[in-house]
Design an enzyme around this catalytic site. Structure first.
Site, mmCIF file in Angstrom:
data_model
loop_
_atom_site.group_PDB
_atom_site.id
_atom_site.type_symbol
_atom_site.label_atom_id
_atom_site.label_comp_id
_atom_site.label_asym_id
_atom_site.label_seq_id
_atom_site.Cartn_x
_atom_site.Cartn_y
_atom_site.Cartn_z
ATOM 1 N N SER A 1 -26.483 -4.351 4.128
ATOM 2 C CA SER A 1 -26.137 -3.832 5.451
ATOM 3 C C SER A 1 -26.798 -2.487 5.653
ATOM 4 C CB SER A 1 -24.619 -3.669 5.572
ATOM 5 O OG SER A 1 -24.276 -2.979 6.765
ATOM 6 N N TYR B 1 -16.922 -0.044 2.007
ATOM 7 C CA TYR B 1 -17.921 -1.072 2.324
ATOM 8 C C TYR B 1 -19.350 -0.531 2.212
ATOM 9 C CZ TYR B 1 -20.512 -4.484 5.172
ATOM 10 O OH TYR B 1 -21.435 -5.404 5.636
#
Length: 269
Positions: A145, A158
């Site tokens: 990501s 995350y």
């Protein structure tokens, strides 16, 4: 997979294959003529996806129902990667986030995130690249990501997990590329996958222009793989954002993080 090689009769294994980016990888690869091994937790949804893709394209689709946040789930997929018909492309797509900050989190929740986002990626990549390097060809796509490029989600772990995925992929590629095996990190920004809704994360304040569609993410990811890239960031706007995150002073990123602490549960990818 290198440029110029036809995918006919080749086999790809995709994790998290029943929704979002993983489902689009399955659709795109099946349309290109790949045989598939699809992995997800829900056996019924897996069977439905497999039947749809087989009916549409006529290529074999195997399924492995496995929870990759568990040792048993990882072991089942490791066995498929090392035994039976060779897998030429591994797509490590399965992952998760948390709808809570670290201060409100628990060891159990954080451990599950790390087991799925980090531990499973490590185990399956290691299982795949052994046979691939022995054969002298193959590829791994680890879905990371853009969040991994900087501390842009205050209180969330995350981004840290995705920073690991990107760095891991780049490092492993340095050792496998000379032996014919490419390892690439795919780093999308905010993508319409349904994951935010499933996690109960309110994304209503996110501008429409920031969203990517899964078709673009997967299409650009496969294009960059065929170009031999180690890190793929779909869309020009997110490539600019990634460059800014990589090179901006840390003090500036921390100031930005403090200014966005009210949006600390937004998860790219």
């Amino acid at each position: 997979m290198t440029a110029g090689q036809a995918p006919a009769a080749r086999r790809a294994l995709v994790t998290g294959a029943t929704a979002g980016i993983g489902a689009e990888f399955a659709r795109r690869l099946a349309a290109e003529g790949w045989a598939l091994v699809l992995v997800a937790r829900d056996a019924d949804r897996l069977a439905a996806v497999a039947a749809e893709l087989t009916g549409r394209h006529g290529h074999p689709v195997e399924v492995v129902a496995a929870d990759l946040s568990t040792d048993e789930g990882c072991l089942a997929v490791e066995r498929r990667l090392t035994e039976g018909t060779p897998v030429e492309l591994l797509v490590n797509n399965a992952g998760t986030s948390l709808n809570q900050t670290f201060l409100r989190s628990s060891v159990a929740d954080e451990s599950r995130l790390l087991r799925l986002n980090v531990h499973a990626v490590l185990r399956l990549t290691l299982a795949a690249i052994g046979p691939m390097t022995d054969r002298g060809h193959g590829a791994v796509i680890n879905v990371s990501s853009i969040a991994g490029f900087g501390p842009v989600m205050p209180g969330s772990t995350y981004p840290a997990s995705k920073a690991w995925v990107t760095a891991f992929s780049e490092s492993v590629d340095l050792t496998t590329r000379p032996r014919g095996v490419q390892v690439m990190a795919l780093c999308p920004g905010y993508t319409r996958t349904g994951a935010h809704e499933r996690l109960g994360i309110d994304m209503s304040a996110m501008p429409r222009a920031m969203w990517l569609e899964v078709e673009q993410v997967v299409g650009e990811g496969l294009r960059d793989l065929r170009k031999g890239r180690t890190v793929s960031v779909p869309s020009r706007r997110y490539r600019l954002a990634a460059a800014a995150l990589r090179h901006a002073p840390r003090s500036l990123l921390r100031r930005f993080g403090r200014d966005t602490r009210g949006r600390d549960r937004q998860t790219p990818g």
